[in-house]
Motif scaffolding. Structure first.
Motif, short mmCIF file in Angstrom:
data_model
loop_
_atom_site.label_atom_id
_atom_site.label_comp_id
_atom_site.label_asym_id
_atom_site.label_seq_id
_atom_site.Cartn_x
_atom_site.Cartn_y
_atom_site.Cartn_z
N TYR A 139 31.34 13.36 -62.44
CA TYR A 139 31.13 14.17 -61.15
C TYR A 139 31.68 13.73 -60.04
N ILE A 140 31.38 12.29 -59.69
CA ILE A 140 31.91 11.78 -58.50
C ILE A 140 33.27 11.91 -58.28
N TYR A 141 34.32 11.65 -59.24
CA TYR A 141 35.70 11.90 -59.41
C TYR A 141 36.11 13.31 -59.25
N GLN A 142 35.04 14.04 -59.53
CA GLN A 142 35.49 15.69 -59.25
C GLN A 142 35.54 15.85 -57.61
N ARG A 143 34.88 14.88 -56.76
CA ARG A 143 34.64 15.34 -55.60
C ARG A 143 35.33 14.21 -54.79
N HIS A 144 35.78 12.92 -55.39
CA HIS A 144 36.56 12.04 -54.70
C HIS A 144 37.56 11.67 -55.51
N ASP A 145 38.72 11.23 -54.90
CA ASP A 145 40.14 10.74 -55.43
C ASP A 145 39.77 9.43 -55.91
N ARG A 146 39.86 9.22 -57.38
CA ARG A 146 39.72 8.20 -58.19
C ARG A 146 40.69 6.93 -57.81
N SER A 147 41.87 7.60 -56.89
CA SER A 147 42.68 6.36 -56.76
C SER A 147 42.24 5.69 -55.64
N ARG A 148 41.51 5.87 -54.79
CA ARG A 148 41.08 5.57 -53.64
C ARG A 148 40.05 4.29 -53.89
N TYR A 149 39.63 4.15 -55.11
CA TYR A 149 38.43 3.23 -55.43
C TYR A 149 39.29 1.77 -55.80
N ASP A 150 38.98 0.71 -55.45
CA ASP A 150 39.74 -0.54 -55.89
C ASP A 150 39.39 -1.21 -57.08
N ARG A 151 38.49 -0.46 -57.71
CA ARG A 151 38.19 -0.62 -59.10
C ARG A 151 37.27 0.35 -59.76
N PRO A 152 37.03 0.36 -61.07
CA PRO A 152 36.23 1.58 -61.81
C PRO A 152 34.89 1.69 -60.79
N LEU A 153 34.64 2.87 -60.69
CA LEU A 153 33.47 3.17 -59.89
C LEU A 153 32.13 2.62 -60.10
N LEU A 154 31.80 2.65 -61.91
CA LEU A 154 30.49 2.06 -62.18
C LEU A 154 30.58 0.57 -61.74
N GLU A 155 31.72 -0.05 -62.12
CA GLU A 155 31.95 -1.71 -61.79
C GLU A 155 31.80 -1.77 -60.29
N ARG A 156 32.24 -0.96 -59.24
CA ARG A 156 32.34 -1.14 -58.01
C ARG A 156 30.52 -1.10 -57.35
N VAL A 157 30.07 0.01 -58.11
CA VAL A 157 28.53 -0.03 -57.64
C VAL A 157 27.66 -0.93 -58.32
N LYS A 158 27.95 -1.47 -59.40
CA LYS A 158 27.29 -2.58 -60.23
C LYS A 158 27.61 -3.84 -59.15
N ALA A 159 28.68 -4.11 -58.73
CA ALA A 159 28.84 -5.20 -57.77
C ALA A 159 27.93 -5.19 -56.54
N GLY A 160 27.93 -4.01 -55.97
CA GLY A 160 27.05 -4.01 -54.68
C GLY A 160 25.66 -4.04 -55.21
N ARG A 161 25.20 -3.38 -56.22
CA ARG A 161 23.86 -3.35 -56.38
C ARG A 161 23.24 -4.72 -56.89
N ASP A 162 24.11 -5.49 -57.50
CA ASP A 162 23.66 -7.10 -58.11
C ASP A 162 23.97 -7.93 -56.85
N ALA A 163 24.79 -7.89 -56.00
CA ALA A 163 24.92 -8.64 -54.73
C ALA A 163 23.66 -8.45 -53.92
N VAL A 164 23.24 -7.18 -53.69
CA VAL A 164 22.05 -6.95 -52.78
C VAL A 164 20.74 -7.47 -53.51
#
Length: 135
Positions: free
Chosen positions: A106-131
């Motif tokens: 759903y997120i990829y339907q609304r946002h260009d996946r090429s703008r992410y520096d890594r797969p989205l779930l991996e990016r979100v997990k990194a942020g959540r884990d760090a916090v």
């Protein structure tokens, strides 16, 4: 949308039950579409100066997923750390709430996946884990 509302209501239920016999005011200082950089600009005026008894903070969706407001994971974490430190300095208890699980397609339907520096779930997990490590 209903799942998100139910999730938030269930997360806040213990606070509501505890507050039944006391009077309290709930202020929603969230602004749709803002990220942690935006909140840091207004944290003193909109939050700290209110002298709240508790801050419930759910932030990160725009920082990590919204390609129009996206920050690096490192900047997001640094911004959250600054908020945590500021609330601690002011003697304001902080309850951190993780944002809801996302539907990657759903997120990829609304946002260009090429703008992410890594797969989205991996990016979100990194942020959540760090916090989470800082809580």
């Amino acid at each position: 949308m209903l799942r998100r509302i139910l999730w938030v209501l269930l997360a806040l239920l213990p606070l509501c039950v505890a507050a039944q016999e006391s009077s309290f005011t709930l202020l929603n200082k969230g602004i749709r579409g803002q990220n942690t950089r935006d909140l840091l600009r207004r944290i003193e005026k909109d939050v700290v100066k209110e002298s709240p008894d508790l801050v419930i903070l759910m932030i990160g969706t725009n920082d990590l997923m919204n390609t129009h407001k996206m920050l690096s994971v490192e900047e997001y974490v640094a911004n959250v750390e600054q908020m945590m430190e500021r609330f601690a300095e002011a003697g304001i208890p902080l309850l951190m709430v993780s944002f809801p699980t996302l539907d990657e397609e759903y997120i990829y339907q609304r946002h260009d996946r090429s703008r992410y520096d890594r797969p989205l779930l991996e990016r979100v997990k990194a942020g959540r884990d760090a916090v989470r490590q800082r809580c």
